[in-house]
Design a protein around this motif. Sequence first.
Motif, short mmCIF file in Angstrom:
data_model
loop_
_atom_site.label_atom_id
_atom_site.label_comp_id
_atom_site.label_asym_id
_atom_site.label_seq_id
_atom_site.Cartn_x
_atom_site.Cartn_y
_atom_site.Cartn_z
N ILE A 170 -107.33 24.73 22.82
CA ILE A 170 -106.08 24.61 22.21
C ILE A 170 -105.77 22.80 22.26
CG2 ILE A 170 -103.82 24.82 22.84
CD1 ILE A 170 -104.43 27.57 23.95
N PHE B 136 -110.55 28.12 26.96
CA PHE B 136 -109.22 28.51 26.17
C PHE B 136 -108.32 27.14 26.15
CE2 PHE B 136 -106.07 32.16 25.39
CZ PHE B 136 -105.96 31.69 23.92
N LYS B 137 -107.76 26.66 27.28
CA LYS B 137 -106.85 25.73 27.23
C LYS B 137 -107.31 24.43 26.61
CE LYS B 137 -105.79 26.23 31.71
NZ LYS B 137 -104.72 25.97 32.92
N ASN C 124 -110.36 30.91 31.14
CA ASN C 124 -109.04 30.25 30.61
C ASN C 124 -109.14 28.71 30.64
OD1 ASN C 124 -107.56 32.68 30.97
ND2 ASN C 124 -106.59 32.27 32.61
N VAL D 83 -107.97 35.08 17.69
CA VAL D 83 -108.25 34.60 19.09
C VAL D 83 -107.89 35.82 20.01
CG1 VAL D 83 -108.05 33.12 20.82
CG2 VAL D 83 -108.30 32.33 18.44
N ILE E 277 -108.83 26.04 18.46
CA ILE E 277 -108.18 27.32 18.22
C ILE E 277 -107.08 27.10 17.43
CG2 ILE E 277 -106.30 29.14 19.41
CD1 ILE E 277 -109.13 28.85 20.92
N ARG E 278 -106.47 26.15 16.89
CA ARG E 278 -105.52 26.30 15.77
C ARG E 278 -106.69 26.14 14.64
NH1 ARG E 278 -100.59 22.72 14.43
NH2 ARG E 278 -100.50 23.26 12.35
#
Lengths: 600, 373
Positions: free
Chosen positions: A519, A515-516, A512, A534, A524-525
């Motif tokens: 972002i 992941f954060k 996580n 994703v 991620i974009r």
Amino acid sequence: MDKKFSGKIWKFGNDIDTDTIIPGRRGTIPTIEEMKQYAFELLKPEFGSTVQAGDILVAGTNFGCGSSREQAATVLSANGVRCIIAKSFARIFFRNAFNSGILLLQCDGIQDVCDGGDIVTVDIDAKTVSVNGKTFPVGEVPENLFNIVANGGLIEDTKKRIAEGIKKLEITPLTDKERRKSGYTLVEKILKNNAGKHHVEPGDIVITKPDMFMVHDIYTTYLLDTMKKIGADKIDDPDKVTIVWDHCMPTAVAKNDYDHYHAGLELAKLYGIKKLHIGEGICHSIMHEKKYARPGEVATATDSHTTTYGGAGNFCSGIGTAEMAAALITGELWFKVPSAIKIVLNGHLKEGVLSKDIILKILGDIKADGGQYKSLEFTGTAAHEMSMMARFTMANMALEAGAKCGLFEADEKTAEYYGMSLSEIDWVRMDDDAKYEKVLTYNVDELEPQLSCPQGVDNVHPIHEILGTKIDEVYLGSCTNGSLEDLAIAAKMMEGKKVAYGLRFIVCPATNKVFKDAIEAGYIRTFIEAGGVVVHPCCGLCCGMPYGLMTDDERILSTANRNFIGRQGTKKTLSYLSSPAVAAATAIAGVVTDPRTMIN
Amino acid sequence: MSTFIERILGKEAGSVATIMADYVVINDGISNAAVDEISAVGNQEKVWVIHDHDVPTGSTEAAGILRKNLEFATRNGCHYVQAQGVGYQYMLNDIIKPGEIIIGGGTHGSIFGAKKALGINVSIPELARIAETGRYSVIVPETVSVTLTGNLQESVSVMDAAMDFLTKASDVKGKVIEFGCPSLDDHQKAVLCSMACMTGAYAAVIVEEQSEQAVVLDLTNVKPMIMMPCASRSEQDQAKIAEKSVLEGTELQAGQIGGYTGGTIEELRTAAGLIKDKKLARGFRLSICPATSKDYIQAMEEGIITKFIDYGAQIQAPGDHSVVTQGAGAMGHNEKLLTTGLYTFAGAMGCEDAEVYTASVNSVIAASYTKLI
């Protein structure tokens, strides 16, 4: 069981595999009592009917090799075999045998002076075996391990210990000076420090007190069951235990995963375990990210890729469910001190070539069994220049060579990652006078990207031999290469680009936090705009969960650690393993592409 | 005054109209079966093949379907779309223009009525035939008018209004529903139109001017609603719908927010607002499935995805996750799921004996910190 005992010899040669011990086709016989008569039925058909309790097996090298079939140990135990003497034992068999109540002794020499039917005398305290007037040395067997054998195996031993009230093993910690004593490999140093021993050498068995235990959700159901069978109402230290829901979370296989989910919650409740990570990412990444597995310490978990934290100089190796149950209850776990291979990485990695390429190259060279029960220890300029994530990648895959652990020295980078002072951990380094079984030297200056090809991790080829191979799916993730750094490498290459027509590109951040952060950094974009999907941090497709399974004749290129047949799809799905840079270049091009051509 | 359907099909109700479809949509859900029956595509520009259901693939069989669809699209030169999210929502937002006709093999094509386009659901053989010829014939249906007055109460969603409508609608089978609903926003109109066809209506559309005979429903009185489990996919349109209060206190193991009913940026904002200062209940698994990649990106930019991650939710890939036999969010034996998805049949979300209930985002979030309906 006495410390000194004698028994009649059954003699065997080298490479007695588990199929020879008990043929696979007998493996479905429901009880061990019925199965035991078929032990060695192809090699020594008389064994099953004439073996006597207390008989001793004497064999050559690599006894118990082949599949990890636990029954190979349990049928021998059921036949009354309490001791096996061999030149060497296969790794999994070694643990299975002790835990089934069989004493294994490593001895080179006795084989030349005895025959079947001779009587051998074992003296544990004297550390010898004698036959026909000749005496040979064997390694030390610690008291606790002897008791496991004497009590008939790990589960029975644990039950007995609970009934008697568990007596804690007293360990006098080594002083800083003692743990810095020169002459040792990394694995020797760490194990000796944890076990409070002043000296160890390969083959010795030490009782450790692991600093952290990790259980992941694949094993929650079995562990819960074993704990109940043993009748444990408490564990040694709940604060030293973490449970991670990552293989079966998000729940994806309808009839199984929910059970593992609920069993984990029940374990936590029953035993007061508070370090719970439910759907927060892959266990091995969480173990170092949360600093549960620390430099110089010992960690263990119910998973083969537990070797990962060796990147931080943590001794860590996977164990089975029964062992985990016993270890959680007693707080103790035995290890045989592995011999070590030193791997010197000279030179500097060039852009587009990553630590994954080095470990793949090594795996291709030494093959899947080249590190069998050994400690692979990495040093050299390139090793110290590597980021922590790059080190974790290599330690993670050391397992694929059969290694017990893959260790890096603790240096400034380790200290910084853990927020420790270097002086606390810099004893975790290789001594010039340490005894290594072998030294391998690589110059990484000239290394090109490597790919593990279908179907075996050690089928490694330099990328120029594979260029242009059409790929249908690319997977970026796993505890091997799912870190922020890995995502960054791929995202920078993919920014403003699109994945190839029809190719599926799947990204699974390791945790996580990754992941954060990804972002936040816009990675991620980038992946989504490039045409990727994703998924939530989890083990995902790496362990064959339903996150992009493939069909016949399709090719997947993944940054994970295993490409066994059928793992990511059908038996005819072709799996390749690579670095994140190769993955990104390939996702854009649709065919295997050298990332160096895209970076420059 | 002519109706929407009469204008778009160019014929009066009751007469035969034959038109050329603007879009023929085939996905990896149900409609991929048409691929097996199509010999050659008539107009490649009009056929869209979309991978939006099993994302990422949950089985080797699903991968086989993707392979088949991709090879079909490549062979015929059709549009091939993947990694964009739910096909309906993607087409609605990015592709479709008012007055166009979209033909698919699903159940919720009426969603395009929100943009004054005509979304029609047809059988697989008919879908295959239209893909080959582009031609579609129909006896122009009758129209019924429904006016929604008043405003929804706080914590009541348009899904509740749509479910409420489903319980009250009568005599709409095979007809076109013209909704007048000035108080609803564009997203709410899309949800209303998509769900309207669950009555068996032919299509639905939003209109500004209403017939005087319109049936009037007052949104002010709508209560939170819930759709019950049903036995099989073919009986989905008969699934019982009731006020949520009848099941108050039922224990749940999981919740899912996704699709165009729960995964659009509007719904994700609502959900993110509702989890503020709340804690995900231990033993409750929450899946968040953004409807489209655009919704996902927008939600990331607004910090919403990060809020869900911190809450303990599992963020799934954009796509239609309303039927998941194997894949993220699948339910185990005897478990209960509350979802914004519109399928509650046995086995829709995993085990046959898992129970699936449909409700609004508000209801799913409330359940996520109480573990209860």
